[in-house]
Design an enzyme around this catalytic site. Structure first.
Site, short mmCIF file in Angstrom:
data_model
loop_
_atom_site.label_atom_id
_atom_site.label_comp_id
_atom_site.label_asym_id
_atom_site.label_seq_id
_atom_site.Cartn_x
_atom_site.Cartn_y
_atom_site.Cartn_z
N ASP A 109 17.89 23.65 42.42
CA ASP A 109 17.49 22.59 43.45
C ASP A 109 17.52 23.02 44.85
O ASP A 109 16.76 22.61 45.72
CB ASP A 109 18.75 21.49 43.26
CG ASP A 109 18.79 20.94 41.75
OD1 ASP A 109 17.78 21.11 41.09
OD2 ASP A 109 19.97 20.58 41.47
N HIS A 146 22.27 22.15 41.52
CA HIS A 146 21.64 23.30 40.58
C HIS A 146 21.32 24.36 41.44
O HIS A 146 20.73 24.17 42.34
CB HIS A 146 20.57 22.81 39.53
CG HIS A 146 21.09 21.90 38.62
ND1 HIS A 146 20.61 20.52 38.69
CD2 HIS A 146 21.38 21.88 37.11
CE1 HIS A 146 20.91 19.95 37.55
NE2 HIS A 146 21.32 20.68 36.62
C1 XUL Z 1 20.71 16.04 31.94
C2 XUL Z 1 21.97 15.96 33.02
C3 XUL Z 1 22.05 17.19 33.94
C4 XUL Z 1 23.42 17.46 34.29
C5 XUL Z 1 23.43 18.90 35.14
O1 XUL Z 1 20.66 15.06 31.17
O2 XUL Z 1 22.64 15.11 32.82
O3 XUL Z 1 21.58 16.67 35.14
O4 XUL Z 1 24.28 16.44 34.60
O5 XUL Z 1 22.98 19.93 34.59
#
Ligand code: XUL
Ligand code: CO
Length: 444
Positions: free
Chosen positions: A106, A103
Protein backbone atom coordinates in the site's frame (compact mmCIF):
# COMPACT_ATOMS: atom_id res chain seq x y z
CA UNK A 1 2.37 19.80 -0.61
CA UNK A 2 -1.12 20.18 -2.11
CA UNK A 3 -4.06 19.82 0.24
CA UNK A 4 -6.34 16.99 -0.87
CA UNK A 5 -9.37 17.08 1.46
CA UNK A 6 -10.05 20.76 0.85
CA UNK A 7 -13.66 20.73 2.04
CA UNK A 8 -12.54 19.82 5.55
CA UNK A 9 -10.86 23.00 6.70
CA UNK A 10 -10.78 22.27 10.44
CA UNK A 11 -9.85 19.09 12.34
CA UNK A 12 -12.92 17.04 13.32
CA UNK A 13 -13.87 17.82 16.91
CA UNK A 14 -16.26 16.49 19.53
CA UNK A 15 -19.24 18.87 19.56
CA UNK A 16 -21.79 16.81 21.51
CA UNK A 17 -25.09 15.21 20.51
CA UNK A 18 -26.88 18.45 19.62
CA UNK A 19 -24.47 19.84 17.07
CA UNK A 20 -25.77 20.47 13.57
CA UNK A 21 -22.29 20.08 12.09
CA UNK A 22 -22.07 16.87 10.01
CA UNK A 23 -18.27 17.01 10.28
CA UNK A 24 -18.14 16.65 14.07
CA UNK A 25 -18.20 13.81 16.58
CA UNK A 26 -21.39 13.59 18.58
CA UNK A 27 -20.30 10.85 21.00
CA UNK A 28 -16.57 10.27 20.54
CA UNK A 29 -14.91 12.68 22.93
CA UNK A 30 -11.32 11.40 22.98
CA UNK A 31 -10.63 13.01 26.36
CA UNK A 32 -13.72 11.72 28.14
CA UNK A 33 -12.70 9.55 31.06
CA UNK A 34 -14.49 6.22 31.12
CA UNK A 35 -13.63 3.73 33.87
CA UNK A 36 -10.47 5.66 34.65
CA UNK A 37 -9.14 5.92 31.09
CA UNK A 38 -9.52 8.30 28.13
CA UNK A 39 -11.98 7.10 25.49
CA UNK A 40 -9.27 7.47 22.83
CA UNK A 41 -7.05 5.09 24.82
CA UNK A 42 -9.86 2.55 25.19
CA UNK A 43 -10.72 2.52 21.48
CA UNK A 44 -7.27 2.95 19.88
CA UNK A 45 -8.82 3.77 16.49
CA UNK A 46 -6.76 3.18 13.35
CA UNK A 47 -7.48 4.19 9.75
CA UNK A 48 -6.47 1.66 7.11
CA UNK A 49 -4.35 2.65 4.17
CA UNK A 50 -5.55 0.04 1.68
CA UNK A 51 -9.27 0.58 1.30
CA UNK A 52 -9.11 4.31 1.96
CA UNK A 53 -6.11 5.34 -0.17
CA UNK A 54 -5.04 2.37 -2.27
CA UNK A 55 -8.37 1.09 -3.57
CA UNK A 56 -9.86 3.02 -6.52
CA UNK A 57 -13.48 2.00 -5.94
CA UNK A 58 -13.42 -0.83 -8.50
CA UNK A 59 -15.42 -4.04 -8.27
CA UNK A 60 -15.33 -7.22 -10.34
CA UNK A 61 -17.75 -5.68 -12.84
CA UNK A 62 -16.46 -2.15 -12.99
CA UNK A 63 -13.57 0.26 -12.83
CA UNK A 64 -12.59 2.61 -10.04
CA UNK A 65 -14.97 5.46 -9.32
CA UNK A 66 -12.98 7.47 -6.74
CA UNK A 67 -10.66 10.34 -7.45
CA UNK A 68 -7.34 9.11 -6.11
CA UNK A 69 -4.88 10.95 -8.40
CA UNK A 70 -1.84 9.05 -7.05
CA UNK A 71 -3.25 5.83 -8.51
CA UNK A 72 -3.09 7.33 -12.02
CA UNK A 73 0.59 8.29 -12.09
CA UNK A 74 2.45 5.29 -13.55
CA UNK A 75 5.28 7.51 -14.83
CA UNK A 76 6.66 8.19 -11.37
CA UNK A 77 5.40 5.61 -8.92
CA UNK A 78 7.52 6.79 -6.00
CA UNK A 79 6.26 10.37 -6.41
CA UNK A 80 2.73 8.94 -6.48
CA UNK A 81 3.43 6.93 -3.31
CA UNK A 82 4.57 10.13 -1.54
CA UNK A 83 1.49 11.99 -2.79
CA UNK A 84 -0.68 9.18 -1.44
CA UNK A 85 1.11 9.33 1.92
CA UNK A 86 0.64 13.11 2.07
CA UNK A 87 -3.11 12.66 1.50
CA UNK A 88 -3.29 9.79 4.02
CA UNK A 89 -1.56 11.78 6.79
CA UNK A 90 -3.69 14.83 5.96
CA UNK A 91 -6.72 12.61 6.50
CA UNK A 92 -5.41 11.03 9.73
CA UNK A 93 -4.63 14.43 11.25
CA UNK A 94 -7.88 16.07 10.17
CA UNK A 95 -9.87 13.11 11.52
CA UNK A 96 -7.81 13.26 14.72
CA UNK A 97 -7.53 9.50 15.27
CA UNK A 98 -4.32 8.19 16.83
CA UNK A 99 -3.28 5.25 14.62
CA UNK A 100 -3.03 3.93 11.06
CA UNK A 101 -2.29 0.51 9.48
CA UNK A 102 -0.75 -0.53 6.16
CA UNK A 103 0.34 -3.42 3.92
CA UNK A 104 3.84 -3.17 2.44
CA UNK A 105 2.40 -2.77 -1.07
CA UNK A 106 0.00 0.00 0.00
CA UNK A 107 2.79 2.40 0.86
CA UNK A 108 5.43 1.46 -1.72
CA UNK A 109 5.24 0.24 -5.32
CA UNK A 110 6.88 -2.92 -6.64
CA UNK A 111 10.25 -2.23 -8.27
CA UNK A 112 11.73 -3.68 -11.46
CA UNK A 113 13.27 -6.44 -9.31
CA UNK A 114 12.95 -7.50 -5.69
CA UNK A 115 15.97 -5.45 -4.63
CA UNK A 116 14.28 -2.30 -5.90
CA UNK A 117 10.98 -3.34 -4.24
CA UNK A 118 12.75 -3.58 -0.87
CA UNK A 119 14.48 -0.25 -1.43
CA UNK A 120 11.15 1.39 -2.35
CA UNK A 121 9.60 0.04 0.85
CA UNK A 122 12.37 1.34 3.08
CA UNK A 123 12.37 4.76 1.39
CA UNK A 124 8.64 5.04 2.03
CA UNK A 125 9.08 3.84 5.60
CA UNK A 126 11.56 6.70 6.11
CA UNK A 127 8.99 9.10 4.67
CA UNK A 128 6.30 7.65 6.98
CA UNK A 129 8.64 8.05 9.97
CA UNK A 130 8.99 11.77 9.14
CA UNK A 131 5.24 12.18 8.78
CA UNK A 132 4.60 10.36 12.06
CA UNK A 133 7.12 12.60 13.80
CA UNK A 134 5.46 15.74 12.37
CA UNK A 135 1.88 14.72 13.13
CA UNK A 136 2.06 12.45 16.19
CA UNK A 137 0.07 9.74 14.34
CA UNK A 138 1.21 6.25 15.39
CA UNK A 139 1.19 2.81 13.78
CA UNK A 140 -1.28 0.25 15.14
CA UNK A 141 -0.04 -2.54 12.87
CA UNK A 142 1.83 -3.34 9.72
CA UNK A 143 1.31 -6.30 7.42
CA UNK A 144 2.44 -7.74 4.08
CA UNK A 145 0.28 -8.23 1.02
CA UNK A 146 0.73 -11.95 0.28
CA UNK A 147 -2.39 -12.30 -1.83
CA UNK A 148 -2.57 -9.84 -4.77
CA UNK A 149 0.41 -10.84 -6.91
CA UNK A 150 -0.04 -13.85 -9.27
CA UNK A 151 2.96 -15.54 -7.62
CA UNK A 152 0.67 -16.12 -4.62
CA UNK A 153 -2.34 -17.42 -6.53
CA UNK A 154 -1.85 -20.93 -5.08
CA UNK A 155 -0.95 -19.63 -1.63
CA UNK A 156 1.89 -17.82 0.09
CA UNK A 157 3.40 -20.09 2.76
CA UNK A 158 0.98 -22.87 1.77
CA UNK A 159 1.98 -22.78 -1.91
CA UNK A 160 2.99 -26.11 -3.49
CA UNK A 161 6.09 -24.27 -4.76
CA UNK A 162 8.68 -23.56 -2.03
CA UNK A 163 9.86 -20.52 -4.01
CA UNK A 164 6.52 -18.84 -3.29
CA UNK A 165 7.04 -19.61 0.42
CA UNK A 166 10.50 -18.06 0.18
CA UNK A 167 9.14 -14.93 -1.49
CA UNK A 168 6.42 -14.57 1.16
CA UNK A 169 9.01 -15.01 3.91
CA UNK A 170 11.16 -12.29 2.34
CA UNK A 171 8.22 -9.91 2.22
CA UNK A 172 7.21 -10.55 5.83
CA UNK A 173 10.79 -10.14 7.01
CA UNK A 174 10.89 -6.63 5.51
CA UNK A 175 7.33 -5.73 6.56
CA UNK A 176 8.09 -6.79 10.13
CA UNK A 177 11.32 -4.79 10.10
CA UNK A 178 9.35 -1.78 8.79
CA UNK A 179 6.72 -2.22 11.52
CA UNK A 180 9.41 -2.29 14.20
CA UNK A 181 11.15 0.75 12.72
CA UNK A 182 7.84 2.67 12.86
CA UNK A 183 7.26 1.53 16.44
CA UNK A 184 4.12 -0.44 15.50
CA UNK A 185 2.02 -1.83 18.31
CA UNK A 186 1.51 -5.13 16.50
CA UNK A 187 1.88 -7.07 13.24
CA UNK A 188 -0.95 -8.85 11.37
CA UNK A 189 -0.95 -11.96 9.18
CA UNK A 190 -4.05 -12.38 7.08
CA UNK A 191 -3.85 -15.55 4.98
CA UNK A 192 -6.08 -14.58 2.07
CA UNK A 193 -4.56 -17.26 -0.19
CA UNK A 194 -3.67 -19.70 2.59
CA UNK A 195 -6.39 -22.15 1.66
CA UNK A 196 -7.56 -23.98 -1.43
CA UNK A 197 -9.80 -23.63 -4.45
CA UNK A 198 -10.19 -27.41 -4.85
CA UNK A 199 -9.21 -30.40 -2.74
CA UNK A 200 -8.57 -32.33 -5.96
CA UNK A 201 -5.09 -30.80 -6.15
CA UNK A 202 -4.46 -30.03 -2.46
CA UNK A 203 -2.38 -31.81 0.17
CA UNK A 204 -3.90 -30.44 3.37
CA UNK A 205 -1.37 -31.98 5.73
CA UNK A 206 1.63 -30.73 3.74
CA UNK A 207 0.18 -27.21 3.51
CA UNK A 208 -0.54 -27.19 7.25
CA UNK A 209 3.08 -28.09 8.03
CA UNK A 210 4.32 -25.31 5.72
CA UNK A 211 2.01 -22.79 7.34
CA UNK A 212 3.17 -23.75 10.83
CA UNK A 213 6.84 -23.44 9.80
CA UNK A 214 6.08 -20.00 8.38
CA UNK A 215 4.45 -18.84 11.61
CA UNK A 216 7.41 -20.19 13.58
CA UNK A 217 9.82 -18.22 11.39
CA UNK A 218 7.82 -15.04 11.88
CA UNK A 219 7.83 -15.51 15.67
CA UNK A 220 11.58 -16.26 15.62
CA UNK A 221 12.29 -13.14 13.54
CA UNK A 222 10.18 -11.02 15.86
CA UNK A 223 12.35 -12.08 18.77
CA UNK A 224 15.55 -11.74 16.78
CA UNK A 225 14.94 -8.07 15.92
CA UNK A 226 13.53 -7.30 19.37
CA UNK A 227 10.08 -6.27 18.13
CA UNK A 228 8.03 -5.85 21.28
CA UNK A 229 4.63 -5.68 19.61
CA UNK A 230 2.19 -8.58 19.36
CA UNK A 231 1.70 -10.92 16.38
CA UNK A 232 -1.89 -11.34 15.22
CA UNK A 233 -3.56 -13.79 12.84
CA UNK A 234 -6.75 -12.55 11.17
CA UNK A 235 -9.30 -15.36 10.67
CA UNK A 236 -11.52 -15.49 7.60
CA UNK A 237 -13.42 -18.54 6.33
CA UNK A 238 -13.28 -17.94 2.59
CA UNK A 239 -12.88 -15.25 -0.07
CA UNK A 240 -10.68 -15.10 -2.04
CA UNK A 241 -10.18 -18.88 -1.77
CA UNK A 242 -13.04 -21.35 -1.44
CA UNK A 243 -11.74 -22.38 1.98
CA UNK A 244 -9.18 -20.58 4.15
CA UNK A 245 -7.20 -22.39 6.85
CA UNK A 246 -7.67 -19.54 9.37
CA UNK A 247 -11.43 -20.15 9.22
CA UNK A 248 -12.40 -18.62 12.57
CA UNK A 249 -11.01 -18.03 16.07
CA UNK A 250 -11.54 -21.63 17.19
CA UNK A 251 -9.84 -23.05 14.09
CA UNK A 252 -6.86 -20.71 14.50
CA UNK A 253 -6.68 -21.59 18.20
CA UNK A 254 -6.68 -25.35 17.44
CA UNK A 255 -3.96 -24.89 14.81
CA UNK A 256 -1.79 -22.85 17.18
CA UNK A 257 -2.22 -25.45 19.92
CA UNK A 258 -1.36 -28.27 17.49
CA UNK A 259 1.95 -26.65 16.52
CA UNK A 260 2.79 -25.25 19.96
CA UNK A 261 2.45 -21.64 18.78
CA UNK A 262 -0.34 -20.51 21.05
CA UNK A 263 1.88 -18.22 23.12
CA UNK A 264 3.13 -16.40 20.03
CA UNK A 265 -0.08 -15.30 18.28
CA UNK A 266 -3.42 -13.72 19.09
CA UNK A 267 -6.35 -13.08 16.75
CA UNK A 268 -7.37 -9.94 14.92
CA UNK A 269 -11.12 -10.46 14.56
CA UNK A 270 -13.00 -8.80 11.73
CA UNK A 271 -16.73 -8.30 12.22
CA UNK A 272 -17.53 -9.19 8.61
CA UNK A 273 -15.28 -12.29 8.66
CA UNK A 274 -17.13 -13.54 11.75
CA UNK A 275 -20.47 -13.33 9.99
CA UNK A 276 -19.05 -14.97 6.83
CA UNK A 277 -17.98 -17.88 9.06
CA UNK A 278 -21.60 -18.30 10.10
CA UNK A 279 -20.98 -16.86 13.56
CA UNK A 280 -21.96 -13.65 15.22
CA UNK A 281 -19.19 -11.15 15.90
CA UNK A 282 -20.07 -11.68 19.56
CA UNK A 283 -19.24 -15.38 19.22
CA UNK A 284 -15.82 -14.76 17.69
CA UNK A 285 -14.92 -12.21 20.35
CA UNK A 286 -16.22 -14.35 23.22
CA UNK A 287 -14.28 -17.38 21.97
CA UNK A 288 -11.03 -15.44 21.67
CA UNK A 289 -11.39 -13.55 24.95
CA UNK A 290 -12.30 -16.65 26.92
CA UNK A 291 -9.41 -18.69 25.46
CA UNK A 292 -6.78 -15.99 25.97
CA UNK A 293 -6.09 -15.29 22.28
CA UNK A 294 -7.96 -12.01 21.85
CA UNK A 295 -5.85 -9.29 20.25
CA UNK A 296 -7.48 -6.72 18.00
CA UNK A 297 -10.52 -5.85 15.88
CA UNK A 298 -11.13 -4.96 12.24
CA UNK A 299 -14.34 -3.03 12.77
CA UNK A 300 -16.07 -3.33 9.42
CA UNK A 301 -19.44 -5.02 9.12
CA UNK A 302 -21.16 -7.00 6.40
CA UNK A 303 -24.60 -6.73 4.89
CA UNK A 304 -26.94 -9.54 5.98
CA UNK A 305 -28.27 -9.73 2.44
CA UNK A 306 -24.85 -10.44 0.90
CA UNK A 307 -22.60 -13.44 1.39
CA UNK A 308 -19.37 -11.59 0.74
CA UNK A 309 -17.04 -9.21 2.48
CA UNK A 310 -18.66 -5.82 1.99
CA UNK A 311 -16.36 -4.07 4.52
CA UNK A 312 -18.92 -1.44 5.54
CA UNK A 313 -18.51 1.15 8.27
CA UNK A 314 -19.96 0.12 11.64
CA UNK A 315 -23.41 1.63 12.14
CA UNK A 316 -25.25 -0.59 14.61
CA UNK A 317 -24.90 0.05 18.32
CA UNK A 318 -27.15 -2.95 19.07
CA UNK A 319 -24.80 -5.31 17.25
CA UNK A 320 -21.69 -3.95 18.98
CA UNK A 321 -22.71 -3.70 22.63
CA UNK A 322 -22.44 -7.44 23.54
CA UNK A 323 -19.01 -8.01 21.93
CA UNK A 324 -17.66 -4.73 23.33
CA UNK A 325 -18.96 -5.76 26.75
CA UNK A 326 -16.90 -8.94 26.34
CA UNK A 327 -13.76 -7.05 25.23
CA UNK A 328 -13.81 -4.34 27.89
CA UNK A 329 -14.97 -6.79 30.56
CA UNK A 330 -11.71 -8.64 29.97
CA UNK A 331 -9.57 -5.50 30.26
CA UNK A 332 -9.80 -4.10 26.71
CA UNK A 333 -6.96 -3.77 24.23
CA UNK A 334 -3.29 -4.05 25.02
CA UNK A 335 -1.52 -4.13 21.65
CA UNK A 336 -4.60 -4.00 19.40
CA UNK A 337 -7.40 -1.52 18.80
CA UNK A 338 -10.27 -0.87 16.43
CA UNK A 339 -8.97 -0.73 12.90
CA UNK A 340 -11.26 0.65 10.22
CA UNK A 341 -10.76 -2.06 7.57
CA UNK A 342 -13.64 -0.31 5.85
CA UNK A 343 -14.57 0.61 2.30
CA UNK A 344 -16.70 3.46 1.13
CA UNK A 345 -19.52 2.38 -1.14
CA UNK A 346 -18.53 2.68 -4.79
CA UNK A 347 -20.97 5.56 -5.33
CA UNK A 348 -19.51 7.60 -2.47
CA UNK A 349 -17.29 9.63 -4.77
CA UNK A 350 -16.99 12.87 -2.81
CA UNK A 351 -13.66 13.19 -1.02
CA UNK A 352 -15.51 14.17 2.15
CA UNK A 353 -17.43 10.85 2.15
CA UNK A 354 -14.32 9.29 3.68
CA UNK A 355 -14.79 11.59 6.68
CA UNK A 356 -18.50 10.84 6.98
CA UNK A 357 -17.86 7.07 7.00
CA UNK A 358 -15.22 7.29 9.70
CA UNK A 359 -17.07 9.85 11.85
CA UNK A 360 -20.24 7.74 11.91
CA UNK A 361 -18.34 4.50 12.53
CA UNK A 362 -16.28 5.99 15.37
CA UNK A 363 -19.35 7.55 17.01
CA UNK A 364 -21.10 4.16 16.78
CA UNK A 365 -18.15 2.44 18.46
CA UNK A 366 -17.96 5.16 21.10
CA UNK A 367 -21.66 4.88 21.93
CA UNK A 368 -21.50 1.06 22.14
CA UNK A 369 -18.42 1.41 24.39
CA UNK A 370 -20.21 3.75 26.82
CA UNK A 371 -23.16 1.37 27.02
CA UNK A 372 -20.87 -1.65 27.48
CA UNK A 373 -19.11 0.11 30.39
CA UNK A 374 -22.46 1.04 31.90
CA UNK A 375 -23.47 -2.65 31.86
CA UNK A 376 -20.08 -3.64 33.26
CA UNK A 377 -20.14 -1.10 36.07
CA UNK A 378 -23.60 -2.24 37.15
CA UNK A 379 -22.57 -5.91 36.67
CA UNK A 380 -25.90 -6.33 34.88
CA UNK A 381 -24.77 -9.28 32.75
CA UNK A 382 -21.61 -10.43 34.52
CA UNK A 383 -23.52 -11.17 37.71
CA UNK A 384 -26.14 -13.27 35.91
CA UNK A 385 -23.44 -15.27 34.12
CA UNK A 386 -21.45 -15.77 37.32
CA UNK A 387 -24.50 -16.86 39.31
CA UNK A 388 -25.48 -19.31 36.58
CA UNK A 389 -22.28 -21.29 37.14
CA UNK A 390 -22.18 -20.89 40.95
CA UNK A 391 -22.68 -24.65 41.42
CA UNK A 392 -19.24 -25.29 39.96
CA UNK A 393 -17.63 -23.46 42.87
CA UNK A 394 -19.58 -25.60 45.34
CA UNK A 395 -18.56 -29.03 46.70
CA UNK A 396 -20.24 -31.12 44.00
CA UNK A 397 -18.92 -29.02 41.10
CA UNK A 398 -15.37 -28.91 42.43
CA UNK A 399 -15.32 -32.62 43.12
CA UNK A 400 -16.64 -33.52 39.61
CA UNK A 401 -13.90 -31.45 37.98
CA UNK A 402 -11.17 -32.86 40.21
CA UNK A 403 -9.18 -36.02 39.39
CA UNK A 404 -10.79 -37.66 42.49
CA UNK A 405 -14.09 -38.23 40.67
CA UNK A 406 -14.84 -40.88 38.04
CA UNK A 407 -17.82 -41.86 35.96
CA UNK A 408 -18.55 -44.64 38.42
CA UNK A 409 -18.13 -42.45 41.53
CA UNK A 410 -20.42 -39.79 40.06
CA UNK A 411 -23.02 -42.44 39.19
CA UNK A 412 -22.85 -43.83 42.73
CA UNK A 413 -23.30 -40.33 44.18
CA UNK A 414 -26.41 -39.72 42.07
CA UNK A 415 -27.94 -42.84 43.61
CA UNK A 416 -26.71 -42.25 47.14
CA UNK A 417 -27.66 -38.54 47.37
CA UNK A 418 -30.80 -38.72 45.25
CA UNK A 419 -29.43 -36.09 42.83
CA UNK A 420 -32.26 -34.81 40.64
CA UNK A 421 -31.45 -31.52 38.85
CA UNK A 422 -34.27 -28.99 38.69
CA UNK A 423 -34.30 -26.94 35.43
CA UNK A 424 -33.80 -23.20 35.95
CA UNK A 425 -34.61 -20.44 33.52
CA UNK A 426 -31.83 -19.26 31.18
CA UNK A 427 -33.57 -15.85 31.29
CA UNK A 428 -32.65 -14.98 27.73
CA UNK A 429 -35.51 -12.53 27.26
CA UNK A 430 -34.74 -10.83 30.57
CA UNK A 431 -31.13 -10.39 29.49
CA UNK A 432 -32.09 -9.09 26.07
CA UNK A 433 -34.35 -6.59 27.80
CA UNK A 434 -31.55 -5.51 30.13
CA UNK A 435 -29.22 -4.87 27.18
CA UNK A 436 -31.91 -2.92 25.34
CA UNK A 437 -32.73 -0.87 28.41
CA UNK A 438 -29.06 0.04 28.81
CA UNK A 439 -29.08 1.14 25.16
CA UNK A 440 -32.28 3.10 25.55
CA UNK A 441 -31.20 4.78 28.79
CA UNK A 442 -28.09 5.88 26.86
CA UNK A 443 -25.35 6.69 29.36
CA UNK A 444 -23.66 9.06 26.87
C1 XUL B 1 -9.33 -8.88 3.82
C2 XUL B 1 -8.82 -8.24 5.04
C3 XUL B 1 -7.45 -7.67 4.98
C4 XUL B 1 -6.71 -7.72 6.28
C5 XUL B 1 -5.28 -7.26 6.19
O1 XUL B 1 -10.57 -9.45 3.97
O2 XUL B 1 -9.52 -8.15 6.02
O3 XUL B 1 -7.53 -6.37 4.51
O4 XUL B 1 -7.32 -6.98 7.27
O5 XUL B 1 -4.55 -7.98 5.25
CO1 CO C 1 -9.33 -7.21 7.85
Amino acid sequence: MAEFFTEVTEPIRYEGPDTANPLAFRVYDPDRIVAGKRLEDHLRIAVCYWHSFQWPGSDIFGDGTFDRPWLDNPADEMAAARQKMDAAFEFFTKLGTPYFCFHDRDIAPDGADYGETVSNLHQMVDYAAEKMEQTGVKLLWGTANLFSHPRFMAGASTNPNPEAFAFAAAQVRHALDATKRLDGQSYVLWGGREGYDTLLNTDLKQEGAQFARFLEMVAEHKRKIGFEGQLFIEPKPQEPTKHQYDYDSATVHGFLERFDLVDEFQVNIEVNHATLAGHSFHHEVAYAVQHGIFGSIDANRGDPQNGWDTDQFPNSVEELVPPLHEIFGAGGFKYGGFNFDTKLRRQSVDRTDLFHGHIGGIDTLAKATLIAFDLLEKETLTKVRRDRYAGWSGDLGKWILSPDSSLEAVADKVLADGIDPVPVSGRQEVLENLVNRAIWSDPS
